[in-house]
Design an enzyme around this catalytic site. Structure first.
Site, PDB file in Angstrom:
ATOM      1  N   LYS A  89       0.850  -1.200   0.000  1.00 44.93           N
ATOM      2  CA  LYS A  89       0.000   0.000   0.000  1.00 44.93           C
ATOM      3  C   LYS A  89       0.887   1.251   0.000  1.00 44.93           C
ATOM      4  O   LYS A  89       0.784   2.135   0.853  1.00 44.93           O
ATOM      5  CB  LYS A  89      -0.974  -0.008   1.163  1.00 44.93           C
ATOM      6  CG  LYS A  89      -1.943  -1.191   1.085  1.00 44.93           C
ATOM      7  CD  LYS A  89      -3.100  -1.076   2.034  1.00 44.93           C
ATOM      8  CE  LYS A  89      -4.045  -2.261   1.906  1.00 44.93           C
ATOM      9  NZ  LYS A  89      -3.497  -3.525   2.415  1.00 44.93           N
ATOM     10  N   GLY A  92     -11.810  -9.032   1.516  1.00 45.90           N
ATOM     11  CA  GLY A  92     -12.917  -8.814   2.454  1.00 45.90           C
ATOM     12  C   GLY A  92     -13.832 -10.025   2.538  1.00 45.90           C
ATOM     13  O   GLY A  92     -14.942  -9.957   3.065  1.00 45.90           O
ATOM     14  N   GLY A  98      -7.569 -14.186   3.319  1.00 45.58           N
ATOM     15  CA  GLY A  98      -6.521 -14.445   4.303  1.00 45.58           C
ATOM     16  C   GLY A  98      -6.971 -15.408   5.375  1.00 45.58           C
ATOM     17  O   GLY A  98      -6.853 -16.627   5.227  1.00 45.58           O
TER      18      GLY A  98
HETATM   19  O1  O7M Z   1      -9.244 -12.274   4.520  1.00 46.45           O
HETATM   20  P1  O7M Z   1      -8.659 -11.376   5.590  1.00 46.45           P
HETATM   21  O2  O7M Z   1      -9.637 -10.392   6.103  1.00 46.45           O
HETATM   22  O3  O7M Z   1      -7.958 -12.142   6.667  1.00 46.45           O
HETATM   23  O4  O7M Z   1      -7.464 -10.555   4.889  1.00 46.45           O
HETATM   24  C1  O7M Z   1      -7.707  -9.617   3.883  1.00 46.45           C
HETATM   25  C2  O7M Z   1      -6.411  -9.165   3.267  1.00 46.45           C
HETATM   26  O5  O7M Z   1      -6.719  -8.209   2.252  1.00 46.45           O
HETATM   27  C3  O7M Z   1      -5.449  -8.492   4.228  1.00 46.45           C
HETATM   28  O6  O7M Z   1      -4.126  -8.799   3.810  1.00 46.45           O
HETATM   29  C4  O7M Z   1      -5.726  -7.009   4.041  1.00 46.45           C
HETATM   30  O7  O7M Z   1      -4.581  -6.224   4.267  1.00 46.45           O
HETATM   31  C5  O7M Z   1      -6.123  -6.951   2.562  1.00 46.45           C
HETATM   32  N1  O7M Z   1      -7.067  -5.872   2.208  1.00 46.45           N
HETATM   33  C6  O7M Z   1      -8.269  -5.735   2.854  1.00 46.45           C
HETATM   34  O8  O7M Z   1      -8.644  -6.564   3.685  1.00 46.45           O
HETATM   35  N2  O7M Z   1      -9.090  -4.676   2.551  1.00 46.45           N
HETATM   36  C7  O7M Z   1      -8.772  -3.747   1.621  1.00 46.45           C
HETATM   37  O9  O7M Z   1      -9.546  -2.845   1.374  1.00 46.45           O
HETATM   38  C8  O7M Z   1      -7.570  -3.892   0.921  1.00 46.45           C
HETATM   39  C9  O7M Z   1      -6.764  -4.977   1.197  1.00 46.45           C
HETATM   40  C10 O7M Z   1      -5.694  -5.215   0.300  1.00 46.45           C
HETATM   41  O10 O7M Z   1      -5.297  -6.290  -0.096  1.00 46.45           O
HETATM   42  O11 O7M Z   1      -5.189  -4.133  -0.237  1.00 46.45           O
HETATM   43  C11 O7M Z   1      -4.389  -4.246  -1.277  1.00 46.45           C
END
Ligand code: O7M
Length: 219
Positions: A62, A167, A189
């Protein structure tokens, strides 16, 4: 990045052995591994190189700095053989262009984020951020699986650029809804790496993606 299962695994763990085991266990069911700060701060960028030998890696840093610093960060990402990098768009066109210029692979721009707090800031300018991604020639955008209607609206803006949608699972989104709304890939994740059987969970999610896409199951 290959497009077979359309599932990207977010490797938000902090142990190297766990990250490598998860990658090896799930590689048949994921198109890429997404690496974020928890893992690289704990284990270093060398791990990106190790993961890159197992599959495609996207560095989710990011990136959100001035153009020169962005350029230096993105250069480091591709020195480690990552295939993509995730950057913020709110820093402005010059800063995003610096990422595109330094990249030797895909650049993805974050638009509206998936968590509730996204409504305070990023959601308000998400359409502009998507337009910026198109303008600078980014490979695609990040759009929220928690709000599939926004994935649909952002798809209308970005045309055939890629949409990666996080998400799903722990944040409440489903794999099917963002795919039906036009996402190319789902980012997952915790629902996978915290599962008793991550490989089986990854397989299950790929089936849900394929069903929503009306595509044959990946083999
Ligand atoms: O499935 P989770 O919630 O355990 O993880 C979600 C992953 O996606 C985690 O690595 C977050 O940093 C990322 N992410 C989001 O959850 N929301 C966003 O809006 C953006 C991201 C992301 O990947 O941004 C690039």
């Amino acid at each position: 990045m290959r497009r077979r299962t359309r599932l990207i695994l977010a490797l938000d763990v902090t142990e190297e052995s766990k990250a490598l085991r998860l990658a090896a266990d799930t590689r048949d069911y994921v198109d890429a591994f997404k690496v974020n700060y928890p893992l690289v701060l704990a284990r270093g960028m060398e791990l990106v190189e190790k993961l890159a030998k197992i599959g495609d890696v996207i560095c989710d840093f990011k990136v959100a700095d001035i153009p020169n610093t962005n350029r230096l960060i993105v250069d480091q990402v591709f020195r480690r053989h990552a295939k993509g990098v995730i950057v913020h768009g709110f820093v402005g066109e010059d800063a995003v262009r610096a990422c595109i210029d330094a990249a030797r692979g895909d650049v993805f721009v974050v638009t509206e984020m998936s968590h509730p707090g996204a409504e305070e800031f990023t959601a308000k300018v998400a359409d502009d951020l998507a337009r910026l991604a198109v303008k600078v020639g980014a490979a695609g955008i990040i759009a929220p699986a928690t709000r599939p209607e926004r994935v649909k609206a952002l798809r209308a803006i970005v045309g055939d650029r890629l949409i990666l949608s996080p998400g799903v699972g722990a944040q409440g989104g489903t794999p099917a809804d963002p795919i039906a709304a036009g996402a190319d890939y789902i980012i997952v994740g915790r629902a996978i790496y915290d599962a008793a059987n991550p490989r089986a969970e990854a397989e299950k999610i790929t089936k849900e993606i394929a069903r929503a896409a009306g595509a044959p199951l990946p083999r």
